[in-house]
Motif scaffolding. Structure first.
Motif, PDB file in Angstrom:
ATOM      1  N   GLY A  36      -0.458  36.632 -29.845  1.00 26.22           N
ATOM      2  CA  GLY A  36      -0.511  35.763 -28.683  1.00 26.22           C
ATOM      3  C   GLY A  36       0.859  35.521 -28.073  1.00 26.22           C
ATOM      4  O   GLY A  36       1.889  35.615 -28.748  1.00 26.22           O
ATOM      5  N   ARG A  37       0.835  35.194 -26.787  1.00 20.45           N
ATOM      6  CA  ARG A  37       2.043  34.854 -26.030  1.00 20.45           C
ATOM      7  C   ARG A  37       1.902  33.422 -25.525  1.00 20.45           C
ATOM      8  O   ARG A  37       0.782  32.960 -25.304  1.00 20.45           O
ATOM      9  N   PRO A  38       3.010  32.734 -25.292  1.00 17.35           N
ATOM     10  CA  PRO A  38       2.905  31.356 -24.789  1.00 17.35           C
ATOM     11  C   PRO A  38       2.030  31.248 -23.537  1.00 17.35           C
ATOM     12  O   PRO A  38       1.306  30.269 -23.378  1.00 17.35           O
ATOM     13  N   THR A  39       2.058  32.251 -22.677  1.00 16.64           N
ATOM     14  CA  THR A  39       1.257  32.206 -21.452  1.00 16.64           C
ATOM     15  C   THR A  39      -0.239  32.326 -21.736  1.00 16.64           C
ATOM     16  O   THR A  39      -1.051  32.023 -20.864  1.00 16.64           O
ATOM     17  N   PRO A  68       2.352  26.330 -31.531  1.00 19.48           N
ATOM     18  CA  PRO A  68       3.052  26.574 -32.796  1.00 19.48           C
ATOM     19  C   PRO A  68       2.567  27.858 -33.485  1.00 19.48           C
ATOM     20  O   PRO A  68       3.358  28.570 -34.106  1.00 19.48           O
ATOM     21  N   CYS A  69       1.276  28.154 -33.376  1.00 21.23           N
ATOM     22  CA  CYS A  69       0.739  29.389 -33.965  1.00 21.23           C
ATOM     23  C   CYS A  69       1.305  30.602 -33.244  1.00 21.23           C
ATOM     24  O   CYS A  69       1.685  31.596 -33.879  1.00 21.23           O
ATOM     25  N   ILE A  70       1.375  30.514 -31.931  1.00 18.49           N
ATOM     26  CA  ILE A  70       1.939  31.614 -31.140  1.00 18.49           C
ATOM     27  C   ILE A  70       3.399  31.817 -31.508  1.00 18.49           C
ATOM     28  O   ILE A  70       3.839  32.948 -31.736  1.00 18.49           O
ATOM     29  N   ALA A  71       4.155  30.725 -31.617  1.00 16.89           N
ATOM     30  CA  ALA A  71       5.576  30.814 -31.965  1.00 16.89           C
ATOM     31  C   ALA A  71       5.784  31.417 -33.347  1.00 16.89           C
ATOM     32  O   ALA A  71       6.747  32.158 -33.575  1.00 16.89           O
ATOM     33  N   ALA A  72       4.857  31.136 -34.264  1.00 13.46           N
ATOM     34  CA  ALA A  72       4.965  31.654 -35.637  1.00 13.46           C
ATOM     35  C   ALA A  72       4.423  33.083 -35.774  1.00 13.46           C
ATOM     36  O   ALA A  72       4.523  33.680 -36.845  1.00 13.46           O
ATOM     37  N   GLY A  73       3.819  33.599 -34.707  1.00 10.90           N
ATOM     38  CA  GLY A  73       3.231  34.941 -34.785  1.00 10.90           C
ATOM     39  C   GLY A  73       1.922  34.955 -35.542  1.00 10.90           C
ATOM     40  O   GLY A  73       1.503  35.996 -36.053  1.00 10.90           O
ATOM     41  N   THR A  74       1.251  33.803 -35.596  1.00 11.98           N
ATOM     42  CA  THR A  74      -0.021  33.698 -36.323  1.00 11.98           C
ATOM     43  C   THR A  74      -1.175  33.358 -35.385  1.00 11.98           C
ATOM     44  O   THR A  74      -2.131  32.688 -35.772  1.00 11.98           O
ATOM     45  N   CYS A  75      -1.066  33.821 -34.177  1.00  2.36           N
ATOM     46  CA  CYS A  75      -2.148  33.748 -33.204  1.00  2.36           C
ATOM     47  C   CYS A  75      -2.335  35.156 -32.662  1.00  2.36           C
ATOM     48  O   CYS A  75      -1.364  35.801 -32.249  1.00  2.36           O
ATOM     49  N   SER A 111      -6.296  31.651 -34.165  1.00 10.25           N
ATOM     50  CA  SER A 111      -5.063  30.884 -34.347  1.00 10.25           C
ATOM     51  C   SER A 111      -5.039  30.359 -35.777  1.00 10.25           C
ATOM     52  O   SER A 111      -6.014  29.760 -36.235  1.00 10.25           O
ATOM     53  N   ALA A 112      -3.928  30.596 -36.452  1.00 10.86           N
ATOM     54  CA  ALA A 112      -3.796  30.186 -37.847  1.00 10.86           C
ATOM     55  C   ALA A 112      -2.429  29.553 -38.080  1.00 10.86           C
ATOM     56  O   ALA A 112      -1.492  29.794 -37.329  1.00 10.86           O
ATOM     57  N   GLY A 113      -2.370  28.759 -39.131  1.00 12.47           N
ATOM     58  CA  GLY A 113      -1.107  28.129 -39.502  1.00 12.47           C
ATOM     59  C   GLY A 113      -0.846  28.324 -40.986  1.00 12.47           C
ATOM     60  O   GLY A 113      -1.779  28.491 -41.770  1.00 12.47           O
TER      61      GLY A 113
END
Length: 192
Positions: A26-29, A67-74, A89-91
């Motif tokens: 995922g990307r922030p957008t 936060p999931c997108i930022a962590a690369g877990t989306c 989306s995962a954490g």
């Protein structure tokens, strides 16, 4: 205490028809489109009287995915037009990756997209050597919930870790029928 069942291998990457959806991180957008995707997926619950309210219930807000997108877990699935058709989306919780939300747009269900998204999360768990595996909470008896995850190699945890048990209790406190949910886990097979 978690169950000691032998870990499952990652299922083969699902076959997606040529020109089918693309699975990517995922990307922030993307965050703004994810609530509508979840709402579309939730329409499937309208066919279950005790859970029909979920079709119009709250969804995970866009900012909660960031936060999931930022962590690369989306991970998101794109349809042939490049629109988001599904996401996972995962954490990171303790020693595992925990699925927070996993949805496929209603018009795209049954095409292997969910399996492909789940496969991406399984690969992340394997590549990062997370001993706790991939976890989630889900409905015991809804066909596209626990039975789907079992077919993908997940096991139901009869004695989930305290944080998972607390999560199940919170879900009941928010209106889900008592005893309708379970915690499940998938662990990568150890090499050797």
């Amino acid at each position: 205490m978690m169950n000691s069942r032998k870990p499952s291998p990652i299922p083969a990457d699902p076959t997606i028809p040529q020109g089918g959806p693309v699975i990517r991180t995922g990307r922030p957008t993307d965050a703004a489109a994810l609530p509508a995707t979840e709402r579309s997926a939730a329409q499937r619950f309208a066919s279950i009287p005790a859970l029909a309210w979920l079709a119009t219930g709250d969804v995970m807000p866009a900012e909660a995915h960031l936060p999931c997108i930022a962590a690369g877990t989306c991970w998101v699935a794109e349809d042939t037009d490049g629109a988001i058709a599904g996401f996972l989306s995962a954490g990171i919780r303790h020693d595992c990756l925990h699925i927070l939300e996993f949805s496929v747009r209603q018009d795209m269900q049954g095409q292997g997209m969910g399996r492909a998204l789940l496969h991406a999360a399984m690969l992340r768990v394997q590549q990062t050597h997370m001993p706790g595996g991939l976890t989630l909470t889900t409905f015991h008896d809804v066909a596209w919930n626990a039975p789907f995850y079992r077919a993908m190699g997940f096991e139901e945890l009869t004695s989930p870790a305290l944080w998972l048990a607390e999560l199940l209790a919170q879900e009941e406190a928010h209106g889900l029928p008592p005893g309708s949910r379970c915690a499940m886990r998938w662990r990568a097979a150890e090499k050797g």
